[in-house]
Design a protein around this motif. Structure first.
Motif, PDB file in Angstrom:
ATOM      1  N   GLY A   1       0.762  -1.243   0.000  1.00  0.00           N
ATOM      2  CA  GLY A   1       0.000   0.000   0.000  1.00  0.00           C
ATOM      3  C   GLY A   1       0.795   1.297   0.000  1.00  0.00           C
ATOM      4  N   ASN A   2       2.097   1.224   0.218  1.00  0.00           N
ATOM      5  CA  ASN A   2       2.863   2.461   0.303  1.00  0.00           C
ATOM      6  C   ASN A   2       4.205   2.322  -0.419  1.00  0.00           C
ATOM      7  OD1 ASN A   2       1.146   2.240   2.917  1.00  0.00           O
ATOM      8  ND2 ASN A   2       1.576   4.410   2.702  1.00  0.00           N
ATOM      9  N   ARG A   3       4.625   3.418  -1.000  1.00  0.00           N
ATOM     10  CA  ARG A   3       5.942   3.435  -1.628  1.00  0.00           C
ATOM     11  C   ARG A   3       6.725   4.617  -1.078  1.00  0.00           C
ATOM     12  NH1 ARG A   3       4.900   3.610  -7.222  1.00  0.00           N
ATOM     13  NH2 ARG A   3       4.548   1.383  -7.004  1.00  0.00           N
TER      14      ARG A   3
ATOM     15  N   TRP B   1       3.811   7.439  -2.928  1.00  0.00           N
ATOM     16  CA  TRP B   1       2.570   6.823  -3.395  1.00  0.00           C
ATOM     17  C   TRP B   1       1.955   6.007  -2.273  1.00  0.00           C
ATOM     18  CZ3 TRP B   1       1.170   1.677  -3.638  1.00  0.00           C
ATOM     19  CH2 TRP B   1      -0.041   1.400  -4.300  1.00  0.00           C
ATOM     20  N   ALA B   2       0.619   5.980  -2.224  1.00  0.00           N
ATOM     21  CA  ALA B   2      -0.081   5.149  -1.253  1.00  0.00           C
ATOM     22  C   ALA B   2      -1.462   4.845  -1.785  1.00  0.00           C
ATOM     23  CB  ALA B   2      -0.176   5.857   0.097  1.00  0.00           C
ATOM     24  N   ASP B   3      -1.993   3.719  -1.369  1.00  0.00           N
ATOM     25  CA  ASP B   3      -3.333   3.352  -1.828  1.00  0.00           C
ATOM     26  C   ASP B   3      -4.408   3.723  -0.807  1.00  0.00           C
ATOM     27  OD1 ASP B   3      -3.048   1.540   0.195  1.00  0.00           O
ATOM     28  OD2 ASP B   3      -3.468  -0.238  -1.007  1.00  0.00           O
ATOM     29  N   CYS B   4      -3.988   4.435   0.246  1.00  0.00           N
ATOM     30  CA  CYS B   4      -4.956   4.809   1.263  1.00  0.00           C
ATOM     31  C   CYS B   4      -5.890   5.889   0.717  1.00  0.00           C
ATOM     32  CB  CYS B   4      -4.240   5.315   2.513  1.00  0.00           C
ATOM     33  SG  CYS B   4      -3.163   6.726   2.202  1.00  0.00           S
ATOM     34  N   PRO B   5      -7.106   5.993   1.295  1.00  0.00           N
ATOM     35  CA  PRO B   5      -8.065   6.959   0.750  1.00  0.00           C
ATOM     36  C   PRO B   5      -7.714   8.412   1.032  1.00  0.00           C
ATOM     37  CG  PRO B   5      -8.984   5.800   2.651  1.00  0.00           C
ATOM     38  CD  PRO B   5      -7.679   5.125   2.328  1.00  0.00           C
ATOM     39  N   ASP B   6      -7.040   8.700   2.136  1.00  0.00           N
ATOM     40  CA  ASP B   6      -6.852  10.116   2.488  1.00  0.00           C
ATOM     41  C   ASP B   6      -5.589  10.742   1.886  1.00  0.00           C
ATOM     42  OD1 ASP B   6      -4.827   9.108   4.095  1.00  0.00           O
ATOM     43  OD2 ASP B   6      -6.035   9.180   5.909  1.00  0.00           O
ATOM     44  N   LYS B   7      -4.620   9.916   1.567  1.00  0.00           N
ATOM     45  CA  LYS B   7      -3.361  10.392   0.971  1.00  0.00           C
ATOM     46  C   LYS B   7      -2.627  11.412   1.856  1.00  0.00           C
ATOM     47  CE  LYS B   7      -3.621   8.252  -3.110  1.00  0.00           C
ATOM     48  NZ  LYS B   7      -4.741   7.321  -2.746  1.00  0.00           N
ATOM     49  N   LEU B   8      -2.938  11.393   3.146  1.00  0.00           N
ATOM     50  CA  LEU B   8      -2.274  12.343   4.040  1.00  0.00           C
ATOM     51  C   LEU B   8      -0.768  12.082   4.091  1.00  0.00           C
ATOM     52  CD1 LEU B   8      -4.797  12.582   7.017  1.00  0.00           C
ATOM     53  CD2 LEU B   8      -4.236  14.342   5.342  1.00  0.00           C
ATOM     54  N   CYS B   9      -0.411  10.800   4.043  1.00  0.00           N
ATOM     55  CA  CYS B   9       1.007  10.447   4.114  1.00  0.00           C
ATOM     56  C   CYS B   9       1.761  10.940   2.877  1.00  0.00           C
ATOM     57  CB  CYS B   9       1.168   8.942   4.273  1.00  0.00           C
ATOM     58  SG  CYS B   9       0.252   7.989   3.038  1.00  0.00           S
ATOM     59  N   VAL B  10       1.100  10.850   1.720  1.00  0.00           N
ATOM     60  CA  VAL B  10       1.750  11.299   0.482  1.00  0.00           C
ATOM     61  C   VAL B  10       1.938  12.810   0.507  1.00  0.00           C
ATOM     62  CG1 VAL B  10       1.579  11.359  -2.028  1.00  0.00           C
ATOM     63  CG2 VAL B  10       0.728   9.373  -0.773  1.00  0.00           C
TER      64      VAL B  10
ATOM     65  N   ILE C   1       3.216   9.349   8.741  1.00  0.00           N
ATOM     66  CA  ILE C   1       2.297   8.331   9.247  1.00  0.00           C
ATOM     67  C   ILE C   1       1.158   8.126   8.260  1.00  0.00           C
ATOM     68  CG2 ILE C   1       0.711   7.730  11.122  1.00  0.00           C
ATOM     69  CD1 ILE C   1       2.458   9.626  12.903  1.00  0.00           C
ATOM     70  N   CYS C   2       0.905   6.874   7.938  1.00  0.00           N
ATOM     71  CA  CYS C   2      -0.250   6.519   7.126  1.00  0.00           C
ATOM     72  C   CYS C   2      -1.202   5.736   8.013  1.00  0.00           C
ATOM     73  CB  CYS C   2       0.173   5.681   5.926  1.00  0.00           C
ATOM     74  SG  CYS C   2      -1.217   5.233   4.864  1.00  0.00           S
ATOM     75  N   LEU C   3      -2.181   6.453   8.547  1.00  0.00           N
ATOM     76  CA  LEU C   3      -3.098   5.811   9.493  1.00  0.00           C
ATOM     77  C   LEU C   3      -3.875   4.650   8.877  1.00  0.00           C
ATOM     78  CD1 LEU C   3      -4.543   8.689  11.708  1.00  0.00           C
ATOM     79  CD2 LEU C   3      -3.112   6.765  12.406  1.00  0.00           C
TER      80      LEU C   3
HETATM   81 ZN   LIG Z   1      -1.665   7.102   3.697  1.00  0.00          ZN
END
Ligand SMILES: [Zn+2]
Length: 117
Positions: free
Chosen positions: A59-61, A73-82, A95-97
């Motif tokens: 899910g994360n790069r 890159w991330a497949d999470c819905p919020d993209k806060l980490c990106v 942090i990718c919650l």
């Molecule tokens: Zn994330």
């Protein structure tokens, strides 16, 4: 011949001095590392001094480049980490919650300066 010997010694000393100088005065290496955990488990750690791309699970790069770690890159819905900025100093983290992924820096540069400022 004796004069040549002295020249040889001088050359050897000069070369040695250059090598010592390079050894002692080379640029300070950033010895920080990016530590990645997934759901509290350590996934791995990589030195910031080496450029690389890290696939964190599915899910994360994470890209480590120029001494910084950045979630690209991330497949999470919020993209806060990106959207978080690249990190390079001890104590900083991305942090990718949704994916429970945490990237944090240990042993980064300018540790004492950071403590003062
Ligand atoms: Zn994330």
């Amino acid at each position: 011949m004796k004069k040549n010997d002295w020249i040889l010694i001088a050359v050897v000393l000069a070369v040695s001095a250059v090598f010592l100088g390079v050894y002692f005065f080379r640029p300070q290496q950033k010895d920080g590392a990016a530590v990645v955990t997934i759901d509290g488990e350590v996934f791995g750690s990589w030195p910031l001094s080496e450029d690389r791309t890290v696939e964190i699970g599915d899910g994360n790069r994470l890209v480590i480049k120029d001494g910084k770690a950045d979630m690209v890159w991330a497949d999470c819905p919020d993209k806060l980490c990106v959207n978080q900025k690249a990190i390079s100093r001890e104590g900083e983290s991305i942090i990718c919650l949704p994916n429970k992924v945490v990237v944090s820096i240990t042993g980064g540069e300018e540790r004492e300066l950071d403590a003062v400022t």
